[in-house]
Design an enzyme around this catalytic site. Structure first.
Site, PDB file in Angstrom:
ATOM      1  N   CYS B  83      29.497 -29.119  72.229  1.00  0.00           N
ATOM      2  CA  CYS B  83      30.869 -28.649  72.465  1.00  0.00           C
ATOM      3  C   CYS B  83      30.905 -27.354  73.268  1.00  0.00           C
ATOM      4  O   CYS B  83      31.980 -26.888  73.629  1.00  0.00           O
ATOM      5  CB  CYS B  83      31.594 -28.446  71.138  1.00  0.00           C
ATOM      6  SG  CYS B  83      31.615 -29.918  70.123  1.00  0.00           S
ATOM      7  N   LYS B 328      42.725 -26.367  68.051  1.00  0.00           N
ATOM      8  CA  LYS B 328      43.514 -27.071  67.053  1.00  0.00           C
ATOM      9  C   LYS B 328      44.734 -27.762  67.659  1.00  0.00           C
ATOM     10  O   LYS B 328      45.068 -28.887  67.281  1.00  0.00           O
ATOM     11  CB  LYS B 328      43.961 -26.084  65.960  1.00  0.00           C
ATOM     12  CG  LYS B 328      44.913 -26.666  64.939  1.00  0.00           C
ATOM     13  CD  LYS B 328      44.198 -27.677  64.050  1.00  0.00           C
ATOM     14  CE  LYS B 328      45.177 -28.597  63.341  1.00  0.00           C
ATOM     15  NZ  LYS B 328      45.662 -29.684  64.220  1.00  0.00           N
ATOM     16  N   HIS B 332      40.876 -30.644  71.785  1.00  0.00           N
ATOM     17  CA  HIS B 332      39.451 -30.323  71.907  1.00  0.00           C
ATOM     18  C   HIS B 332      38.706 -31.449  72.624  1.00  0.00           C
ATOM     19  O   HIS B 332      38.014 -32.247  71.996  1.00  0.00           O
ATOM     20  CB  HIS B 332      38.883 -30.082  70.503  1.00  0.00           C
ATOM     21  CG  HIS B 332      37.452 -29.654  70.464  1.00  0.00           C
ATOM     22  ND1 HIS B 332      36.816 -29.005  71.499  1.00  0.00           N
ATOM     23  CD2 HIS B 332      36.519 -29.790  69.473  1.00  0.00           C
ATOM     24  CE1 HIS B 332      35.548 -28.763  71.159  1.00  0.00           C
ATOM     25  NE2 HIS B 332      35.344 -29.236  69.947  1.00  0.00           N
TER      26      HIS B 332
END
Lengths: 133, 384
Positions: B83, B328, B332
């Site tokens: 990520c 959030k 993402h």
């Protein structure tokens, strides 16, 4: 994955064999080629007792591929008596009765079946420690 | 070493792009960034991405996207750091320009997630963890964060609802961001009754999976004026790593790579946490937001959650975070997220963040986290 991949990890998966660092004396699991504490090579195999306690836990309802048939199942970080943390499933336990600090012991269980050949992967899980009668 | 500035930014809305593929999304962001910078060519393209091989059956993104974007022939390569691949691509671009070897560099992040669903997507994301010692036991990415969060609550005596402020803040901030996925506020009640994913993590602790792409154009600061009056200087760029597996951390509740990369960044920029005007942090799960605030020096150990509970993280608070929705609520798209964070920081520093604008922003920090904390990239950006 494949047969060789699981076969070469057999001593750690089936018997919780890690290492003790000849230099700093720390016990290491899973085994590595270089000690993560002192960066020295040459460790000696060390057979962990399999006893530990639950450091943290959660229950998985949305599993990765290959684990659908087992869901829901509970995974934990187990703090082994000799020091290291290990990631593993809990077994033979009601998820509602698990608590941080609970004593557990290692058992060998089926972890999953892989691929069209149906290779069964065995390995360590942990269950609540049995009390002596 | 040369000073490096950002002279162009581009982004697609984050969401479910059923009509756009990986390469189209990347092109959309790159074209927008090139137009913003007023450039027609570049020396190199660095593409942050995690899942193209798993989800699109597509490796080798460098030439694919360079060619598709009309840049055939330039140096181009994919940068992977789970990520954190997006910010890692910016870090590599920064190194290239700072070294003097390249002048105009495109750093893009792209992720196409919605072409896969369910357990196969869960498996793909779990590749950020240790295959032989974590994922073999059926661990999912949410589960790793749940293990962290439960232990955190146990050690520090924190309740689940004490994390609500992170999700509430991100959703409130996303309302003003036209590129955000969830542009609607949530309440404390909604947070408390959200469906459980992997206890103690529920749906509103968790960032959504999404498609998206973002890009920035870098050049030497001394040349930036030739392109724009809106250049943003990269005051610091730093990356650090930790053990891949959670169980191998010397202290699982401490993001050592966050502290290491932030300390290097503070030192390079000659600033400290008190000088930072806003912080785009990696709120993939609410627990990660708390741990990130602690490791970067905004809160004491075990107290990161208090900044959410007391309002310090809100736009009018001491250290605004996730000012355009964060992971959030902006969404993402994993390998693109780090570039979105930097694009949003640039919008804020230019004073062009629209309804999300934080007043008087001079220094913005971004922090992108790969895996359960194994790769962490921190940038500090300075407005003109």
């Amino acid at each position: 994955m494949g047969i060789a991949r699981d076969w070469r990890l057999r001593s750690q998966r089936y018997a919780l064999v890690g290492e003790i660092c000849d230099d700093c004396g720390r016990k290491i699991f899973p085994p590595r080629d270089v000690c993560p504490y002192c960066a020295e090579e040459a460790q000696t195999p060390f057979h962990f007792s399999g006893r530990g306690e639950i450091y943290s836990h959660t229950t998985i309802y949305n599993p990765p591929a290959g684990f659908e048939e087992f869901a829901p199942y509970t995974v934990a970080l187990v703090k082994l008596e000799e020091g290291p943390l290990v990631t593993a499933q809990l077994t033979d336990v009601d998820p509602q009765e698990i608590a941080i600090g609970q004593p557990v012991e290692m058992v060998t269980r089926k972890i999953r079946e892989e691929g069209p050949e149906g290779l069964i992967v065995y390995g360590y899980k942990f269950r609540p420690r049995l009390q002596a009668a | 070493m040369r000073d490096v500035s950002i002279i162009g930014i581009g982004q697609t809305p984050v969401g479910e792009h059923w009509n756009r593929s990986l390469r189209h999304l990347a092109y959309d962001a790159i074209a927008a960034a090139m137009q913003d910078a007023g450039i027609e060519r570049a020396d190199a393209l660095y593409v942050g991405n995690m899942l193209s091989g798993e989800i699109s059956g597509q490796s080798h993104l460098g030439p694919l996207i360079a060619d598709f974007a009309g840049l055939r022939g330039i140096e181009a390569v994919k940068i992977e750091g789970a990520c954190a691949g997006g910010a890692a691509a910016v870090r590599i671009g920064y190194l290239a320009v700072a070294s003097g070897l390249q002048d105009i560099v495109i750093c893009a992040g792209v992720e196409k997630m919605t072409d896969e669903v369910g357990s196969r997507l869960t498996s793909a994301l779990a590749q950020a963890a240790d295959a032989d010692h974590e994922t073999v036991h059926g661990i999912s990415f949410v589960a790793l964060n749940a293990l962290l969060m439960r232990r955190y609550m146990y050690e520090y005596g924190v309740r689940h609802e004490d994390f609500a402020g992170f999700a509430i803040n991100s959703h409130a901030n996303a309302v003003g961001n036209p590129n955000a996925m969830f542009r609607r506020p949530i309440t404390l009640e909604a947070f408390k009754r959200a469906g459980m994913v992997a206890a103690p993590i529920n749906l509103l602790d968790s960032s959504p999976m999404a498609d998206g792409a973002a890009a920035v154009i870098l050049c030497p600061s001394e040349q930036a004026r030739e392109f724009t009056d809106d250049a943003v200087r990269i005051a610091a760029s730093a990356m650090a790593t930790d053990s891949l597996s959670l169980h191998d951390r010397h202290d699982p509740l401490w993001l050592q790579a966050a502290q290491d990369s932030a300390r290097r960044a503070y030192r390079q920029a000659g600033v400290g946490p008190a000088d930072i005007d806003l912080f785009e942090l990696h709120d993939a799960f609410t627990i990660m937001a708390a741990l990130s605030l602690e490791a970067t020096g905004f809160a004491d150990r075990g107290r990161g959650w208090q900044l959410a509970a007391n309002g310090d993280i809100r736009p009018d608070g001491r250290i605004p975070i996730c000012t355009m929705g964060g992971l959030k609520a902006r969404g993402h798209p994993v390998g693109a997220t780090g570039v979105y964070q930097i694009v949003e920081a640039v919008q804020q520093l230019r004073g062009k963040a629209g309804d999300c604008q934080i007043p008087n922003v001079h220094l913005a920090m971004t922090q992108n986290i790969g895996g359960s904390g194994a790769t962490i990239v921190t940038h500090i950006l300075e407005g003109g």
